[in-house]
Design an enzyme around this catalytic site. Sequence first.
Site, mmCIF file in Angstrom:
data_model
loop_
_atom_site.group_PDB
_atom_site.id
_atom_site.type_symbol
_atom_site.label_atom_id
_atom_site.label_comp_id
_atom_site.label_asym_id
_atom_site.label_seq_id
_atom_site.Cartn_x
_atom_site.Cartn_y
_atom_site.Cartn_z
ATOM 1 N N CYS A 76 62.084 41.837 14.381
ATOM 2 C CA CYS A 76 62.082 41.830 15.759
ATOM 3 C C CYS A 76 63.205 42.956 16.314
ATOM 4 O O CYS A 76 64.258 42.664 16.128
ATOM 5 C CB CYS A 76 61.971 40.646 16.482
ATOM 6 S SG CYS A 76 61.884 40.602 18.068
ATOM 7 N N HIS A 142 64.936 33.844 18.708
ATOM 8 C CA HIS A 142 63.402 34.622 18.576
ATOM 9 C C HIS A 142 62.318 33.579 18.791
ATOM 10 O O HIS A 142 61.375 33.917 19.380
ATOM 11 C CB HIS A 142 63.408 34.949 17.403
ATOM 12 C CG HIS A 142 62.206 35.769 17.042
ATOM 13 N ND1 HIS A 142 61.764 37.052 17.310
ATOM 14 C CD2 HIS A 142 61.047 35.404 16.324
ATOM 15 C CE1 HIS A 142 60.617 37.340 16.731
ATOM 16 N NE2 HIS A 142 60.191 36.436 16.392
ATOM 17 N N HIS A 195 60.898 37.558 26.322
ATOM 18 C CA HIS A 195 61.173 38.517 27.303
ATOM 19 C C HIS A 195 60.396 38.745 27.918
ATOM 20 O O HIS A 195 59.157 38.323 28.230
ATOM 21 C CB HIS A 195 61.671 39.797 26.400
ATOM 22 C CG HIS A 195 60.177 40.594 26.118
ATOM 23 N ND1 HIS A 195 59.386 39.962 24.964
ATOM 24 C CD2 HIS A 195 59.598 41.800 26.254
ATOM 25 C CE1 HIS A 195 58.125 40.716 25.026
ATOM 26 N NE2 HIS A 195 58.572 41.598 25.617
#
Length: 405
Positions: A76, A142, A195
């Site tokens: 990622c 994450h 995000h």
Amino acid sequence: MRTRQVYRSIGRLADGREIIYYDESPGTGRAEVADRRPLQPFAPGSQLRHDPLLDEWVALAAHRQDRTFLPPPDQCPLDPTSGDRLSEIPAPDYDVVVFENRFPSLAPSPGPLGAADGGDDPALVTRPGAGRCEVVCFTSDHTGSFADLSPERARTVIDVWADRTEVLAARADVAHVYPFENRGVEIGVTLQHPHGQIYAYPFVPPRIERMTATARAHRAAAGTNLFDDVVAAERAAGTRVVVQGEHWMGYVPAAARWPYEVRLFPLRRVPLLTALSDTERDDLALVYLDLLRAFDNLFRDGDPAAPPTPYIAAWHQAPVGADGAPDPEFGLHLQLFTLRRAPGKLKYLAGSESGMAAWINDVAPEAAAERIRAALPSNPAHPGTAPGDPANRQPATRPSEKEQP
């Protein structure tokens, strides 16, 4: 809630893009960490083309075809850099970080903005795709989500949205600043890390332009502010109010387009996030977390392993003039909606919506409001409510028939 300062520091990535760290403690030195990737200089190209039938601008950004698409978790690009695993964030950790999108829909103009020109093509009217696209990473974790943030971290993100709005609205090539979050592959997310994004448009987007025009017409006809009147009417009706804090009120619109949709307004009308007071930002952090957790609860049916609810969270802010001043008639608000209409079923924008922009909703807004209220963690009747939940606060209330707007 805000008992400490947010510390901003600015660095550069290997290709020249800007990265801004927003730290909750001083002296981290994160902006000084070098990006070790061998990247070519950042030089994207985008173009705006004019649709004469709708009088709208369409952005063309062909380079986005090559953007990263659902990489495995250990690759990622939004995770912090760890050893030789290099990412978009060079620092080994971060609180909240913002950086220029590597694959932007809008890119900085290479020179002065000229008049729209299609050259020798009589049907083509173009202008540079100026503006800016930023990525906002809410946490270095994450596997988390915005709903998993603490109220303190949510408040930091709110401060970041406000700071970026102030910075971007001051640019001569920006007419509107749009912070938003896409969550879920059903929405079209290409990176799973928690995000959001911020688009700084060089034009006023059609939705904002129409709201602004409608507000002007309402002012001319009624002598009052459209946003104030809509919020007052929904508070007076009460049946669709889902959450109310000390400074914020959220409701399902009477003419909701999406199966589950909430508009969240500050009780004091302001044009931009920058105008919110500290107490309004504190209350927003609590109310927003409550709403996001309610959306996740909508389709769980008691199963904590059920897939999270896909949603779009869209901040509607005032358009700004060339001097960065916002339209004072506009009312800042958040639109939060999901295209999931039932477990395993999505609301698709088919012929009527996509072809004619004529919306058809399968869920009555009053029924949606009742379900959202029942799913709020702040609702004592909700089975998932726990005394230690950081989002816990006084239950959301809605006005009774006897209350005045």
